[in-house]
Design a protein around this motif. Sequence first.
Motif, mmCIF file in Angstrom:
data_model
loop_
_atom_site.group_PDB
_atom_site.id
_atom_site.type_symbol
_atom_site.label_atom_id
_atom_site.label_comp_id
_atom_site.label_asym_id
_atom_site.label_seq_id
_atom_site.Cartn_x
_atom_site.Cartn_y
_atom_site.Cartn_z
ATOM 1 N N THR A 214 32.968 33.460 33.055
ATOM 2 C CA THR A 214 34.106 34.380 33.047
ATOM 3 C C THR A 214 35.246 33.863 32.186
ATOM 4 O OG1 THR A 214 34.966 33.357 35.070
ATOM 5 C CG2 THR A 214 33.541 35.286 35.331
ATOM 6 N N GLY A 215 35.517 32.576 32.278
ATOM 7 C CA GLY A 215 36.628 31.999 31.532
ATOM 8 C C GLY A 215 36.478 32.177 30.037
ATOM 9 N N PHE A 216 35.254 32.082 29.539
ATOM 10 C CA PHE A 216 35.050 32.175 28.090
ATOM 11 C C PHE A 216 35.007 33.617 27.605
ATOM 12 C CE2 PHE A 216 33.922 27.807 28.906
ATOM 13 C CZ PHE A 216 34.505 27.162 27.824
ATOM 14 N N VAL A 217 34.605 34.559 28.474
ATOM 15 C CA VAL A 217 34.706 35.961 28.095
ATOM 16 C C VAL A 217 36.176 36.360 27.992
ATOM 17 C CG1 VAL A 217 34.265 38.333 28.856
ATOM 18 C CG2 VAL A 217 32.456 36.614 29.004
ATOM 19 N N ILE A 218 36.990 35.843 28.922
ATOM 20 C CA ILE A 218 38.433 36.126 28.870
ATOM 21 C C ILE A 218 39.050 35.525 27.603
ATOM 22 C CG2 ILE A 218 40.644 35.661 29.992
ATOM 23 C CD1 ILE A 218 39.110 35.746 32.690
ATOM 24 N N LEU A 219 38.682 34.274 27.276
ATOM 25 C CA LEU A 219 39.174 33.656 26.041
ATOM 26 C C LEU A 219 38.733 34.447 24.816
ATOM 27 C CD1 LEU A 219 38.784 29.759 26.299
ATOM 28 C CD2 LEU A 219 40.892 31.089 26.104
#
Length: 705
Positions: free
Chosen positions: A471-476
């Motif tokens: 999730t963190g990298f999709v947000i980034l």
Amino acid sequence: MFAARATGLVKLAGLCLMAGVLVAALLFPVVGGLGLASNRAADTVDQTSGELTKAELPLVTTVLDMNKQPIAYLYDQYRIPVPSEGIADTMKAAIIAIEDKRFFEHKGVDWQGIARAAAKAGVEGETSQGASTLTQQYVKNYLAFVVGKGEKEAYAKATEATIGRKISEARIATQLEQKMTKDEILTGYLNIVPFGNGTYGVGAAAKTYFGTTPDKLTVPQAAMLAGLVNEPSRLNPGAAVEPAIKRRNTVIDKMRENGAFGADPKVAEEKAAEYKAEGIGVVPDLKLLPNGCVGAGDGPVYGFFCRYLIDYLEKAGLSADELKRGGYTIHTTMDPVATRLAKQAAEDQVPKTQDGIANAMAIVEPGAEKHRVRALAANRDFGNNAEAGQSAYPLPSEVTKFGTGSTYKVFTAAAALEAGVARLDKQIDTPATYTSRIYKGDRGGYTVKNANTGYKDKMTLTEALATSPNTGFVILEEQVGLDKVVDMASRLGLRESMNGVTTKGEPVKPGERSQGETIKAENRGSFTLGVGPTSILELANVAATIMSAGKWCPPTPVEGVTDRNGRPVALKEAPCDQAVAPEVANALANGLGADTKTGGTAAGAAGRAGWDRPMIGKTGTTEDHWSVAFMGATAHYAGAVMTFTDGVAPQVICNSTPPRLCGNAPGTTGVFGGSVAAPTWFNAMKPLHEGKDPTPLPPVDPRYR
């Protein structure tokens, strides 16, 4: 009897006609009434005879490793050219005796031989004597095997039984005798003529059949080789021993008749009998030179590197055909120690005969001026026998049809650092589930969740790179912009993977979109999760780029190429470029430095290997568990490993020892990058780094901390 004489008379008439036409063609450049020659034909004759005086024969290209030891040979014709003084008198005497006993008397065309053949044809119905001189045979073999490259059509044209061809051959032979000495012609002939079993020229023949050099050939050996040129396939001494011996003995008798054993008839007869009493004498296992990449290296272990080398050189301006004929010496970057370690590590994790699972590794040496490919290996051998665990696909260097999972988060992190969206110690959002309103999913928004529970809702970028929350990298990726992330992947090293293939891993055809273009056009937010086709070698080169302070260089297998005369050959290699600023690359390297530490996805594999050096690393696992990967690097070596299904129907790779295919049923537990790809990397790299200083990671500019 009458029929035989009649046939002989017909052949006699034909030979007489041919002799008359040859004389006319030699005396008059243009025979307009017969339409047999022209000024243009005369020009062609002049050109061919000129070429023959300085003919460059097809030679073997030798491929050397980084230690200048041969690892492969590439050729159409196995030939070892030798000068006149390197050929024994026995060999010269043998070939003259059986092929052209008046060689030193005629001027290219043996008129007495033709007359003798005509007389013999009239009496016995035969035409085997004096039909073609060695000079004419030299011309014929040049046209067939040098100009025509030994192809069937060219050979047929060079040997066709027509008066026109014989006229051309005779005229070239006559001119050749005026431009070259007899010894030069004889030496040229012995260097060009085929001796069977893929060998051309007496140098290769002496080594293949007798394990010796042509200057040391004995009379029986020379006679056997001279006999071979008549019908090398039928007289193959490796298989047809009796016919070969019979032909050899015929040559020995001809040598005796030609005075090769002295003037005393009794002594000559005794010597001939002694020579004919000897056995075949060929080495038990013919010393045939290995050809091509299949079987390259003991084991064999060098085939995948060899295949990449040929592909690379073809793009750099040396075609496969040139390589097989040019007699080049290729100095490569291949490290045999690194290659064997990578091969062993790959096989230890996934046996070569394991059905449907490939385990491949690439090792590249970082550098500001060059990224040298040190190893390309796999659990498979390079070859065509799948049942024996071989693969003819260049597994470590090709763009595979599978993704490398979370290793692509490296590109999102790099783009975020460069854009100022993220810092190493700055926290990012990592919720258990996230639905993007920017990227499209099957039903509206694109929803992604983390691979397992237990993640914090927020963590630093360094922690995120080590623990890999989706999730963190999709947000980034949303914050930076998908286009920039895709471009970053290409800049850091996935240039063929992004720009040279489609999303199915097929080469881009005119009018088609590349993988990178498709991802941008279709706004695929899953890009950061590494679902698309990827080259293992390019992934290793990404790690090399990061460890080279952001300097990208093509992953080259070549140190240099020299031609047959030892002169350097220029190659069209892509220049290095600064993919990202050194400060960004150094920050990214430090961000990737925690994956092997406590809590990182590769920590277990690193611990079991006893790894204690500073390094960068990132594991990857695709959602369907059809493929997993690990990329990592130190200041000394960068490498990537990918484990993937290489069978007809992709299946989940189960997390067993060794890994196995276990279908695609829902809920099937699959393997992870940290459980097979990472151990392969560490088991190869640990011994490879022995004796090298544990260089720390580069310092981080405070702006990115």
